[in-house]
Design an enzyme around this catalytic site. Structure first.
Site, PDB file in Angstrom:
ATOM      1  N   PHE A   1       1.815   4.043  -2.536  1.00 46.68           N
ATOM      2  CA  PHE A   1       0.845   4.227  -1.473  1.00 46.68           C
ATOM      3  C   PHE A   1       0.930   3.114  -0.436  1.00 46.68           C
ATOM      4  CE2 PHE A   1      -1.188   6.174  -5.230  1.00 46.68           C
ATOM      5  CZ  PHE A   1      -1.020   7.484  -4.815  1.00 46.68           C
ATOM      6  N   GLY A   2       2.032   2.372  -0.431  1.00 39.92           N
ATOM      7  CA  GLY A   2       2.163   1.324   0.553  1.00 39.92           C
ATOM      8  C   GLY A   2       3.184   0.286   0.143  1.00 39.92           C
TER       9      GLY A   2
ATOM     10  N   ASP B   1      -1.226  -1.005 -16.761  1.00 45.55           N
ATOM     11  CA  ASP B   1       0.150  -0.988 -16.261  1.00 45.55           C
ATOM     12  C   ASP B   1       0.834  -2.338 -16.457  1.00 45.55           C
ATOM     13  OD1 ASP B   1       2.271   0.429 -15.259  1.00 45.55           O
ATOM     14  OD2 ASP B   1       1.802   0.050 -13.160  1.00 45.55           O
TER      15      ASP B   1
ATOM     16  N   VAL C   1       4.237  -4.254   0.159  1.00 46.33           N
ATOM     17  CA  VAL C   1       3.744  -5.633   0.150  1.00 46.33           C
ATOM     18  C   VAL C   1       4.647  -6.477   1.039  1.00 46.33           C
ATOM     19  CG1 VAL C   1       3.203  -7.647  -1.258  1.00 46.33           C
ATOM     20  CG2 VAL C   1       2.858  -5.353  -2.191  1.00 46.33           C
TER      21      VAL C   1
ATOM     22  N   LEU D   1       8.269  -7.542   0.573  1.00 43.76           N
ATOM     23  CA  LEU D   1       8.495  -8.092  -0.765  1.00 43.76           C
ATOM     24  C   LEU D   1       8.679  -7.001  -1.810  1.00 43.76           C
ATOM     25  CD1 LEU D   1       5.730 -10.872  -0.752  1.00 43.76           C
ATOM     26  CD2 LEU D   1       8.177 -11.181  -0.337  1.00 43.76           C
ATOM     27  N   GLY D   2       8.086  -5.861  -1.573  1.00 45.93           N
ATOM     28  CA  GLY D   2       8.164  -4.772  -2.533  1.00 45.93           C
ATOM     29  C   GLY D   2       7.549  -3.521  -1.949  1.00 45.93           C
ATOM     30  N   GLN D   3       7.729  -2.413  -2.663  1.00 44.24           N
ATOM     31  CA  GLN D   3       7.251  -1.134  -2.157  1.00 44.24           C
ATOM     32  C   GLN D   3       6.641  -0.322  -3.281  1.00 44.24           C
ATOM     33  OE1 GLN D   3       9.480   1.091   0.947  1.00 44.24           O
ATOM     34  NE2 GLN D   3       9.839   2.551  -0.697  1.00 44.24           N
ATOM     35  N   GLY D   4       5.518   0.335  -2.982  1.00 43.07           N
ATOM     36  CA  GLY D   4       4.839   1.163  -3.965  1.00 43.07           C
ATOM     37  C   GLY D   4       4.584   2.550  -3.427  1.00 43.07           C
TER      38      GLY D   4
END
Length: 653
Positions: free
Chosen positions: A336-337, A450, A339, A331-334
């Site tokens: 440190f990991g 944030d 989703v 679903l998404g990317q950050g």
């Protein structure tokens, strides 16, 4: 009943976080050596990134790809995107570093390299690994203007020592090219004293390039003599010497170190015993603390409750639910990991946040998120369902929200049509209510740090839920503020926070004001340069509002609905813009608290005070621009400010 459930949930998540931290302690003790995460040198390029909204996601994807390779081969390369916004990445652990230590070293390097932002590249040398990122292909380079030698402070004025170092350097550099670029050497010089050398070429170099690089490194590092330690930090290789054995033991079975096998086995046994002792002491200490606070059986009760609760998800369950974390379910990317969407055996849809937390710093971030989000419960805050701490990475399980995040709508010309003004206003009010709860209605004040469109998730009925509490901080009512390292998203951070690192609720108020402007205009603040090469969205909104020309900035999609009421819609939009300018005033004391913002939006405060000017920030230079003839006032030095936790600048949440 609700409070009891919340307390129970917080207690269970706290135990889960504790369990994870113990796993980190055990893994740290289990390593066969030292991950050597001490920073030797960080060097950044001098060219600013071209377009952060393209380059930053490319960089994060590059780090993700390399992370996977590091786990299997202790080395990784990745190329994402096209120049000038492409991200070329290389990371490599030195040849003596065991796999688990390598993962820890890379995790540390990955958190430090983003300090180069807003420049488009850099390289970092740690004691155990190397990492570089650029916007061009550098993989075959062997030298460059940034090559340098770092020498130790102590000196050893011994001719035999110098001779031994030169011989060890010669041996290692001769052996390395034919040994996959890696070699080590040891030459005695006095009694039990020896000179130790480590040589390493990056695996992207061919044989002749490796030889040439190590020749240059040898000449460079030799200038450190007679100092007891020297490192050559070259573009294509790394060379280190020392009078101390700084390297990890050779793997057992190597003929050169057969006498070391018994020692390694003994040390491993001692490490296991020590790990058990450390974990035992930690658990004993925690139980003792809990006994003082809550009674003697509380730790056992927490363990029992966790085992009986759906909060404790098995790693295998979540792996199966996400199709082994199939990229199709991402679903998404950050930073440190990532989703992933998952479906449990009972049909429930979930969102699994997969965090690669392989060191104590990331463990603290994990604990922070689960501790804060589990302590609050509100209809406009995303709900934590549980966690898993026993797998190869830490997992957080959230409720699944079908419509993803607000930015998917308001910044898309077509999807934006699905959000009428009434629906956008409902999202605004829901976000305000969630923030007001965090700031004023929970037992401790919680600052999100944030707030932006990508962290406002939307459920099936397009209702707002604030998400991502990885950067959130809480503090007691008797404190006016807390001082902390700068973290957040450039373009949404309040000026007093950028300048001094002092965190109050007004930091969230400022971010919310920027979000309001984005909802009204359909334009992203840190992409405004595509529309206007001089103004940020905040500045542009202020000037259009002052000139009574806000219609020029309003998202055209908002005028596609309710044609008969277009004037009434415009009037309400202008009121929202007025509130947004009140939230983004340069003087933080003048910004209204979120509870008052809610009253303003609901027209319970019919007369709004006139807004004072916002900060005029040029984010390309990080300077606060004065509209008078006075010179601009710097917010902070753009080469040294902390962006290690920035969630969109290299770390989108």
């Amino acid at each position: 009943m609700v409070h009891t459930k919340a307390r129970k949930m917080k207690k269970n998540v706290g135990f889960c976080a504790l369990l994870f931290m113990l796993v980190v302690l055990y893994l740290s003790a289990e390593t066969t050596g030292d991950p050597r995460t001490h920073k030797i040198n960080l060097t950044c390029t001098h060219q600013l990134e071209h377009n952060s909204t393209i380059y930053v996601p490319n960089f994060v994807a590059t780090m993700e790809n390399i992370s996977t390779q590091i786990r299997s081969s202790r080395y990784g390369v990745s190329i994402i995107g096209k120049p000038p916004d492409a991200s070329y990445g290389l990371a490599q652990c030195y040849g003596d570093l065991p796999s688990l230590d390598c993962i820890l070293c890379y995790a540390e390097a990955r958190t430090l390299l983003p300090q180069c932002f807003p420049y488009n590249g850099g390289r970092i040398y740690l004691d155990g690994c190397f990492m570089r990122a650029e916007n061009y292909s550098f993989f075959e380079e062997i030298s460059g203007p940034q090559d340098t030698a770092v020498c130790g402070n102590a000196t050893l004025k011994s001719t035999r020592f110098e001779e031994s170092v030169r011989r060890a350097i010669s041996d290692a550099t001769a052996d390395a090219p034919a040994n996959d670029g890696y070699a080590r050497a040891r030459v005695p010089f006095s009694g039990n004293d020896s000179a130790y050398v480590l040589a390493d070429c990056w695996k992207t170099l061919n044989l002749s390039s490796c030889i040439a690089c190590l020749e240059n490194a040898s000449a460079s590092v030799s200038k450190c003599l007679p100092r007891t330690e020297g490192r050559a930090l070259n573009t294509g290789c790394y060379l280190q010497y020392s009078n101390k054995d700084f390297m990890n033991p050779e793997p057992s079975g190597n003929s050169k170190v057969s006498t070391l096998v018994i020692v390694v086995a003994t040390v491993s046994s001692v490490v296991v015993v020590l790990a058990g002792a450390v974990i035992g002491c930690y658990i004993w200490k925690q139980r003792k603390i809990q006994k003082k606070r809550k009674g003697s059986n509380d730790a056992e009760q927490m363990a029992s409750t966790l085992n009986d609760s759906s909060l404790n998800f098995k790693y295998s369950t979540l792996e199966k639910a996400t199709g082994s974390f199939d990229v199709a379910n991402k679903l998404g990317q950050g930073g440190f990991g990532s989703v992933y969407k998952g479906v449990l055996a009972d049909g429930r849809e979930i969102a699994v946040k997969r965090l690669f937390l392989n060191n104590k710093h990331r463990a603290a971030d994990f604990y922070n998120e689960v501790n804060i989000i589990s302590s609050v419960e509100h209809k406009n805050l995303v709900r934590l369902l549980g966690c898993n701490c026993s797998g190869p990475e830490s997992l957080l399980v959230y409720e699944f929200l079908a419509n993803k995040s607000l930015d998917c709508f308001i910044f898309d010309a077509d999807k934006g049509k699905a959000l009428s003004w009434d629906k956008r206003f409902e999202i605004i009010v829901g976000t305000v209510e969630g923030l007001a709860y965090l700031h004023e209605n929970s037992k401790v004040r919680i600052i999100h740090r944030d707030i932006k469109a990508s962290n406002i998730l939307l459920d099936s009925k397009l209702r707002a839920k604030i998400a991502d509490f990885g950067l959130a901080r809480s503090f007691e009512d008797d404190k006016s503020h807390i001082s902390t390292a700068i973290a957040g998203t450039l373009g949404y951070m309040a000026p007093e926070y950028l300048a001094h690192g002092q965190l109050t609720e007004k930091v969230d108020v400022y971010s919310f004001g920027v979000l309001l402007m984005e909802i009204v205009t359909g334009r992203q603040n840190n992409k405004t340069r595509e529309y206007d090469y001089t103004d940020s969205l905040v500045t542009a909104t202020w000037r259009h509002f002052q000139a009574k020309k806000m219609e020029d900035l309003i998202d055209s999609n908002l005028l596609l609905h309710n044609y008969q009421n277009s004037e009434a819609i415009k009037e309400e939009i202008l009121r929202v813009v007025h509130v947004a300018l009140l939230c983004t005033q340069e003087n933080h004391a003048l910004r209204p608290p979120m509870s008052r913002v809610l009253l303003m939006l609901q027209r319970k405060e019919k007369e709004l005070p006139p807004p004072t000017n916002p900060p005029f920030v040029d984010e390309r230079t990080m300077e606060l621009n004065d509209t008078s003839d006075a010179p601009p006032r710097p917010l902070y030095n753009s080469t040294s400010y902390s962006v290690g936790s920035v969630s969109y600048s290299f770390y989108p949440r």
